[in-house]
Write an enzyme that holds these catalytic residues in place. Structure first.
Site, mmCIF file in Angstrom:
data_model
loop_
_atom_site.group_PDB
_atom_site.id
_atom_site.type_symbol
_atom_site.label_atom_id
_atom_site.label_comp_id
_atom_site.label_asym_id
_atom_site.label_seq_id
_atom_site.Cartn_x
_atom_site.Cartn_y
_atom_site.Cartn_z
ATOM 1 N N CYS A 69 -7.725 1.598 -39.458
ATOM 2 C CA CYS A 69 -6.595 1.228 -38.598
ATOM 3 C C CYS A 69 -5.290 1.202 -39.393
ATOM 4 C CB CYS A 69 -6.787 -0.171 -38.009
ATOM 5 S SG CYS A 69 -8.445 -0.502 -37.424
ATOM 6 N N ASP A 70 -5.320 0.670 -40.610
ATOM 7 C CA ASP A 70 -4.071 0.347 -41.309
ATOM 8 C C ASP A 70 -3.820 1.165 -42.570
ATOM 9 O OD1 ASP A 70 -3.690 -1.646 -39.406
ATOM 10 O OD2 ASP A 70 -4.847 -3.103 -40.554
ATOM 11 N N CYS A 101 -9.566 -3.500 -41.699
ATOM 12 C CA CYS A 101 -9.838 -2.163 -41.162
ATOM 13 C C CYS A 101 -8.935 -1.104 -41.794
ATOM 14 C CB CYS A 101 -9.642 -2.195 -39.642
ATOM 15 S SG CYS A 101 -9.857 -0.584 -38.868
#
Ligand code: NAP
Length: 314
Positions: A141-142, A138
């Site tokens: 997300c990261d 993801c």
């Protein structure tokens, strides 16, 4: 068990992504007081998507989490109840489907399954060890952890292009590693990725190993060119895997008919192999896998559940 859970529900919806929330909206507006068991990934995979440019009605695009919050609020406005509970087992008996969660148990006349799918992994050395410490599925997300650092993405579909393009906002260099010499992604996504100055392609190549150490996390990715067997180490500090998905149907094995890839088999009216159990979204669709198609099949599943309860459905 609390009193509310002890009553037989008209509709229990398992999964809270675009299919589940749309099913909840339609079931709520049909006065069926649906309960949505969302599990822990509230909003489904879409809530992890940075920007949605292709959901009709939003020409200026919007965030995935924002879209999912709006869908949930809309369903709640008409009386859908969200339960952030994880389903642990199901027993489908026409007329009284039993659904157990980590906290409660529900009996329902009809069930709508919209548990979606999960990212597929490579199964190469280092992937497991460094998952969450450089290996990710993801970018939304990261990605921000990789400001001015080098990263790699695996895959040749729309997801890989999307991840790669998103990562260019932070990273100094993005490699896209694809096993063939031709992309599967849509023309528009291909063009954006191919033209981007920060993106370089590793064609006809696979990841053999994720390299790293306990303190630094990922320090490199060992890549092998399939035709020549030539090996190269990319000094990437992050590896984003975007090679497709597997359906979240572990709970339904031996309970519903699935296809050879594990997706729930539905007919054109979203009916599964058990009367009164319907399915919508990615859990039964490996072809389109879009927010709008998930919402559409979620809507159809709820309408079929309504007909079934009224005695007009098969
Ligand atoms: P996908 O289209 O199935 O692509 C998966 C990619 O991963 C393919 O290029 C495949 O290679 C590669 N792959 C699969 N297994 C692999 C393995 N073990 N090792 C290395 N590579 C592997 O999946 P997706 O990109 O997640 O997209 C799924 C659907 O969602 C599509 O319909 C897509 O259009 C849609 N989507 C749309 C958007 C958007 O519109 N913005 C964004 C994301 C996803 P091969 O090509 O060689 O098979």
């Amino acid at each position: 068990m609390d009193k509310e859970s002890a009553e037989t529900k008209q509709v229990v919806i398992i999964g809270g992504g675009p299919a589940g929330y749309t099913a909840a909206l339609y079931a709520a507006r049909a006065n069926l007081s649906p309960v949505v068991l969302t599990g822990s990934t509230i909003g489904g995979q879409l809530s992890l998507t940075s920007e949605i440019e292709n959901f009709p009605g939003f020409p200026e695009s919007l965030g995935g989490m924002d879209l999912m919050d709006r869908m949930r609020e809309q369903a709640e406005r008409f009386g859908a109840v969200m339960k952030y509970e994880e389903v642990v087992s199901v027993d489908f008996e026409p007329g009284a489907h039993r659904i157990r969660t980590d906290r409660s148990e529900y009996t329902a006349k009809t069930a709508v399954i919209s548990t979606g799918s999960s990212p597929r992994l490579l199964n190469v050395p280092g992937e497991d060890t460094f998952f969450g410490r450089g290996v990710s599925t993801c970018a939304t997300c990261d990605g921000a952890f990789y400001r001015d650092r080098k990263v790699a993405v695996v895959g040749g579909g729309d997801s890989a292009m999307e991840e790669g393009l998103f990562l260019t906002r932070f990273a100094s260099q993005v490699w896209i590693i694809h096993r063939r010499n031709e992309l599967r992604a849509s023309r528009i996504m291909q063009e954006r990725a191919l033209e981007h100055p920060k993106i370089a392609f590793q064609w006809g190549s696979v990841v053999d190993e994720v390299l790293g150490d306990a303190t630094a996390g990922v320090t490199g990715v060992r890549v092998r060119e399939l035709e020549t067997d030539r090996v190269r180490v990319l000094d990437a500090e992050g590896l984003f895997i975007a090679i497709g998905h597997t359906p979240n149907t572990g709970l339904f094995r031996d309970k519903l008919d699935l296809d050879e890839q594990g997706y729930i088999l539905t007919d054109r009216r979203q009916r599964t192999s058990v009367p009164g159990v319907f399915a919508g979204g990615d859990v039964q669709d490996h072809v389109y896998r879009q927010a709008i198609t998930a919402a559409g099949t979620g809507c159809a599943a709820a309408m079929e559940a309504e007909k079934y309860i009224a005695g007009n459905g098969g």
